[in-house]
Write a protein that holds these residues in place. Structure first.
Motif, short mmCIF file in Angstrom:
data_model
loop_
_atom_site.label_atom_id
_atom_site.label_comp_id
_atom_site.label_asym_id
_atom_site.label_seq_id
_atom_site.Cartn_x
_atom_site.Cartn_y
_atom_site.Cartn_z
N LYS A 1 -9.33 9.83 2.37
CA LYS A 1 -8.67 9.01 1.10
C LYS A 1 -7.32 9.75 0.98
N VAL A 2 -6.29 8.99 0.56
CA VAL A 2 -5.13 9.61 0.47
C VAL A 2 -4.63 9.31 -1.22
N SER A 3 -4.29 10.28 -1.87
CA SER A 3 -4.05 10.04 -3.48
C SER A 3 -2.44 10.31 -3.40
N VAL A 4 -1.94 9.33 -3.88
CA VAL A 4 -0.50 9.26 -4.25
C VAL A 4 -0.30 9.69 -5.55
N VAL B 1 -6.43 4.49 0.13
CA VAL B 1 -5.34 4.97 -0.97
C VAL B 1 -5.64 4.79 -2.32
N GLU B 2 -5.43 5.88 -3.05
CA GLU B 2 -5.65 5.55 -4.44
C GLU B 2 -4.08 5.95 -5.04
N PRO C 1 2.94 13.10 -3.01
CA PRO C 1 3.69 12.76 -4.28
C PRO C 1 4.73 11.83 -4.10
N VAL C 2 4.99 10.75 -5.06
CA VAL C 2 6.09 9.81 -4.94
C VAL C 2 6.77 9.78 -6.19
N ASP C 3 7.88 10.18 -6.42
CA ASP C 3 8.32 9.71 -7.98
C ASP C 3 8.44 8.24 -8.05
N ALA C 4 8.57 7.80 -9.42
CA ALA C 4 8.64 6.61 -9.93
C ALA C 4 9.80 5.61 -9.56
N ASP C 5 10.88 6.42 -9.04
CA ASP C 5 12.09 5.53 -8.80
C ASP C 5 12.28 5.62 -7.21
N ASP C 6 11.41 6.19 -6.50
CA ASP C 6 11.49 6.21 -4.90
C ASP C 6 10.81 5.39 -4.30
N LEU C 7 10.99 5.08 -2.94
CA LEU C 7 10.08 4.12 -2.12
C LEU C 7 9.77 5.06 -0.84
N ILE C 8 8.59 4.42 -0.20
CA ILE C 8 8.08 4.87 1.22
C ILE C 8 7.80 3.52 1.80
N HIS C 9 8.01 3.76 3.30
CA HIS C 9 7.93 2.78 4.18
C HIS C 9 6.37 2.47 4.44
N SER C 10 5.90 1.08 4.69
CA SER C 10 4.78 0.82 4.79
C SER C 10 3.93 1.89 5.91
N LEU C 11 4.44 2.36 6.69
CA LEU C 11 3.77 3.05 7.76
C LEU C 11 3.68 4.77 7.47
N TYR C 12 4.27 5.04 6.20
CA TYR C 12 4.25 6.42 6.20
C TYR C 12 3.06 7.15 6.06
N ILE C 13 2.28 6.56 5.16
CA ILE C 13 0.70 7.32 4.89
C ILE C 13 0.32 7.39 6.15
N GLU C 14 0.06 6.50 7.01
CA GLU C 14 -0.84 6.21 8.08
C GLU C 14 -0.28 7.50 9.07
N GLU C 15 0.91 7.55 9.38
CA GLU C 15 1.72 8.38 10.37
C GLU C 15 1.09 9.86 9.70
N CYS C 16 1.45 10.07 8.65
CA CYS C 16 1.18 11.34 8.01
C CYS C 16 -0.20 11.68 8.25
N VAL C 17 -1.22 11.03 7.96
CA VAL C 17 -2.65 11.18 8.06
C VAL C 17 -2.81 11.44 9.67
N LYS C 18 -2.39 10.95 10.62
CA LYS C 18 -2.67 11.17 11.89
C LYS C 18 -2.20 12.49 12.16
N MET D 1 3.42 15.07 2.51
CA MET D 1 1.83 14.90 2.39
C MET D 1 1.41 16.29 2.84
N PHE D 2 0.50 16.71 2.09
CA PHE D 2 -0.41 17.91 2.06
C PHE D 2 -1.80 17.71 1.85
N ARG D 3 -2.49 18.90 2.02
CA ARG D 3 -3.89 18.89 1.76
C ARG D 3 -4.43 19.35 0.53
N LYS D 4 -5.34 18.57 -0.28
CA LYS D 4 -5.64 19.16 -1.58
C LYS D 4 -6.35 20.35 -1.56
#
Length: 279
Positions: A3-6, A32-33, A86-103, A149-152
């Motif tokens: 699981k990824v926590s944003v 994702v949560e 972390p994602v600030d409330a005024d920024d955006l991420i690409h739909s593939l970003y989390i998947e590629e980071c997790v890999k 992305m980093f590890r909890k």
């Protein structure tokens, strides 16, 4: 599936937060949560949006304007994911970003930070002109944005983001702490992050005051003095290179001074002639 926590702190960003939320919910990676921290917002629009949010992947918490670092720490403490973004409330991420980071994090247990190329939008547009990642450059200055992305478990070892850096640079301080753990950094060679530029932000206020900048960098060095001593040779070399570059730039500007003054005077003459012709 891990699981990824944003983690999304929000202070009066109601104008933008729906876009930011959508960019998180539209990820190709499913586990994702999204944890939103309403950090003492006083804006009616922001509070209305956050009070009425209802989605199985979203949790909203409220804090009393404790600042970005403390808000991120609070959000991470409430998270259930193995990986944190972390994602600030005024920024955006690409739909593939989390998947590629997790890999990248799954492939190598010693990778501690994954980030990407970025683009600016808002008051400025175009590629964010950050240098390619290198350890030596990180010794000199921060070249990794907070939406990485980093590890909890690393966050737990470090003790979270430094909440005493009230003027900013807490992300740089945190990345240096991860590097102290001998973790590796991966920079994805695609644009997956979109950073909003506003007319006034905490970053612009920080950059406008050299006294605060000097004091903050001094604090960063003292926070990691043993780390800098361990890599003193690398640090000395990159400082020397930066100094030479600055001397070269200053010399070029000095040489251009008379030309720029001449151009400036010519501009005044042209405006004067134009005024006469109009009359």
């Amino acid at each position: 599936m891990c699981k990824v926590s944003v983690i999304m702190p929000c202070f009066n960003d109601g104008e933008y937060i729906k876009e930011s939320i959508d960019s998180v919910l539209n990820q190709t990676y499913e586990e994702v949560e999204l944890i939103i921290i309403n950090d003492g917002s006083t804006d009616e629009l922001t509070n209305n949006i956050l009070n009425n949010l209802s989605h199985p992947k979203i949790k909203v918490f409220k804090t009393s304007n404790i600042g970005p670092s403390a808000a991120r720490n609070f959000g991470i403490s409430k998270s259930t994911g193995s990986y944190i973004l972390p994602v600030d409330a005024d920024d955006l991420i690409h739909s593939l970003y989390i998947e590629e980071c997790v890999k990248q994090l799954k492939q190598n247990d010693n990778v501690g930070i994954v980030y990407c190329y970025a683009e600016l939008f808002g008051e400025q547009t175009g590629r964010w002109d950050l240098p390619e990642y290198s350890f030596e450059k990180m010794l000199l200055d921060n070249i990794i944005f907070v939406t990485s992305m980093f590890r909890k478990k690393d966050w737990e070892i470090i003790g979270g983001f430094n909440e005493n850096l009230v003027h900013g640079m807490e992300d740089y301080d945190f990345w240096l702490s991860i590097l102290e753990l001998e973790r590796k950094v991966v920079q994805l060679k695609e644009v997956y992050f979109y950073y909003r530029i506003k007319k006034i932000s905490r970053t612009t206020k920080f950059s406008d005051d050299p006294r605060i900048v000097k004091e903050t960098y001094k604090t960063l060095y003292l926070n990691h003095s043993e780390f800098y001593q361990r890599y003193s040779n690398e640090y000395a070399m990159v400082l020397r290179d930066a100094l030479i570059e600055q001397i070269y730039i200053n010399k070029k500007l000095t040489d251009l001074g008379p030309i720029l003054n001449k151009v400036k005077r010519m501009g005044k003459v042209k405006r004067f002639i134009k005024k006469i012709l109009i009359r």
